[in-house]
Design a protein around this motif. Structure first.
Motif, mmCIF file in Angstrom:
data_model
loop_
_atom_site.group_PDB
_atom_site.id
_atom_site.type_symbol
_atom_site.label_atom_id
_atom_site.label_comp_id
_atom_site.label_asym_id
_atom_site.label_seq_id
_atom_site.Cartn_x
_atom_site.Cartn_y
_atom_site.Cartn_z
ATOM 1 N N ASP A 107 63.414 32.944 51.275
ATOM 2 C CA ASP A 107 62.344 31.956 51.411
ATOM 3 C C ASP A 107 61.699 31.623 50.068
ATOM 4 N N ASP A 108 61.458 32.620 49.225
ATOM 5 C CA ASP A 108 60.861 32.348 47.916
ATOM 6 C C ASP A 108 61.779 31.463 47.085
ATOM 7 N N LYS A 109 63.023 31.783 47.082
ATOM 8 C CA LYS A 109 63.985 30.994 46.315
ATOM 9 C C LYS A 109 64.177 29.620 46.940
ATOM 10 N N ASN A 110 64.066 29.545 48.281
ATOM 11 C CA ASN A 110 64.198 28.252 48.965
ATOM 12 C C ASN A 110 63.103 27.294 48.531
ATOM 13 N N ALA A 111 61.873 27.765 48.477
ATOM 14 C CA ALA A 111 60.749 26.904 48.094
ATOM 15 C C ALA A 111 60.920 26.438 46.657
ATOM 16 N N GLU A 112 61.307 27.350 45.797
ATOM 17 C CA GLU A 112 61.510 27.006 44.391
ATOM 18 C C GLU A 112 62.662 26.018 44.235
ATOM 19 N N ALA A 113 63.750 26.267 44.952
ATOM 20 C CA ALA A 113 64.912 25.378 44.879
ATOM 21 C C ALA A 113 64.585 24.005 45.471
ATOM 22 N N SER A 114 63.781 23.967 46.537
ATOM 23 C CA SER A 114 63.413 22.687 47.153
ATOM 24 C C SER A 114 62.552 21.853 46.207
ATOM 25 N N ALA A 115 61.630 22.505 45.518
ATOM 26 C CA ALA A 115 60.777 21.782 44.566
ATOM 27 C C ALA A 115 61.617 21.233 43.411
ATOM 28 N N GLN A 116 62.538 22.020 42.912
ATOM 29 C CA GLN A 116 63.415 21.571 41.831
ATOM 30 C C GLN A 116 64.294 20.420 42.296
ATOM 31 N N LEU A 117 64.819 20.527 43.525
ATOM 32 C CA LEU A 117 65.653 19.470 44.068
ATOM 33 C C LEU A 117 64.859 18.178 44.226
ATOM 34 N N ALA A 118 63.609 18.269 44.688
ATOM 35 C CA ALA A 118 62.777 17.071 44.864
ATOM 36 C C ALA A 118 62.495 16.397 43.526
ATOM 37 N N SER A 119 62.186 17.180 42.498
ATOM 38 C CA SER A 119 61.916 16.565 41.191
ATOM 39 C C SER A 119 63.189 15.942 40.618
ATOM 40 N N ASP A 120 64.333 16.594 40.813
ATOM 41 C CA ASP A 120 65.600 16.012 40.348
ATOM 42 C C ASP A 120 65.905 14.712 41.075
ATOM 43 N N MET A 121 65.644 14.670 42.378
ATOM 44 C CA MET A 121 65.913 13.453 43.163
ATOM 45 C C MET A 121 65.000 12.311 42.721
ATOM 46 N N GLU A 122 63.729 12.609 42.416
ATOM 47 C CA GLU A 122 62.814 11.572 41.927
ATOM 48 C C GLU A 122 63.295 11.008 40.597
ATOM 49 N N ARG A 123 63.747 11.893 39.692
ATOM 50 C CA ARG A 123 64.236 11.456 38.389
ATOM 51 C C ARG A 123 65.485 10.576 38.542
ATOM 52 N N VAL A 124 66.370 10.956 39.434
ATOM 53 C CA VAL A 124 67.585 10.151 39.664
ATOM 54 C C VAL A 124 67.214 8.808 40.266
ATOM 55 N N GLN A 125 66.264 8.826 41.224
ATOM 56 C CA GLN A 125 65.853 7.561 41.847
ATOM 57 C C GLN A 125 65.225 6.623 40.811
ATOM 58 N N ARG A 126 64.388 7.149 39.868
ATOM 59 C CA ARG A 126 63.811 6.320 38.808
ATOM 60 C C ARG A 126 64.889 5.722 37.920
#
Length: 142
Positions: A107-126
């Motif tokens: 769960d700890d790694k999931n939250a961290e990985a989800s936050a990283q994935l969301a920021s990467d997706m925002e950067r790709v979308q921009r």
């Protein structure tokens, strides 16, 4: 094993001699040819296996079992008068779980990985939006 002991009791004197032979009963690890696949640490001789069987189910040695069975003094059920020690149970080594890419994260790694994935997706979308704006500008200019 029971069928083999019945055959040794009734009519097979060769099998009876093998089962009661001290060479096979007291075979040590220094004589690997006496053991199945020459593996004394893994297998018992046939005499040792028959002796273990009669001790477990009848509480007597193979020699006593065959002598009593041939004379008719063998009872159907023997009361095992003492505990038979078959040695220590081997300790199994712990198996480590392999770290695989498809294993679910904690769960700890999931939250961290989800936050990283969301920021990467925002950067790709921009980057995709910027590329579309430039492509539309080039199409209008042409």
């Amino acid at each position: 094993m029971k069928a083999m002991l019945d055959a040794a009791t009734d009519h097979d004197s060769g099998l009876r001699r093998i089962l009661t032979d001290p060479t096979f009963l007291k075979a040590a690890a220094e004589t690997p040819p006496l053991f199945h696949r020459r593996a004394p640490s893994t297998y018992k001789t046939i005499s040792q296996a028959a002796n273990a069987y009669t001790q477990k189910f009848h509480g007597i040695s193979i020699q006593t079992y065959l002598k009593d069975a041939r004379s008719g003094a063998l009872k159907g059920n023997h009361e095992v008068s003492r505990k038979v020690d078959y040695g220590a149970v081997p300790m199994l080594t712990k198996i480590r779980k392999p770290k695989c890419w498809h294993r679910p994260l904690s769960d700890d790694k999931n939250a961290e990985a989800s936050a990283q994935l969301a920021s990467d997706m925002e950067r790709v979308q921009r980057a995709v939006d910027d590329a579309q704006v430039r492509a539309e500008g080039l199409l209008e200019a042409a």
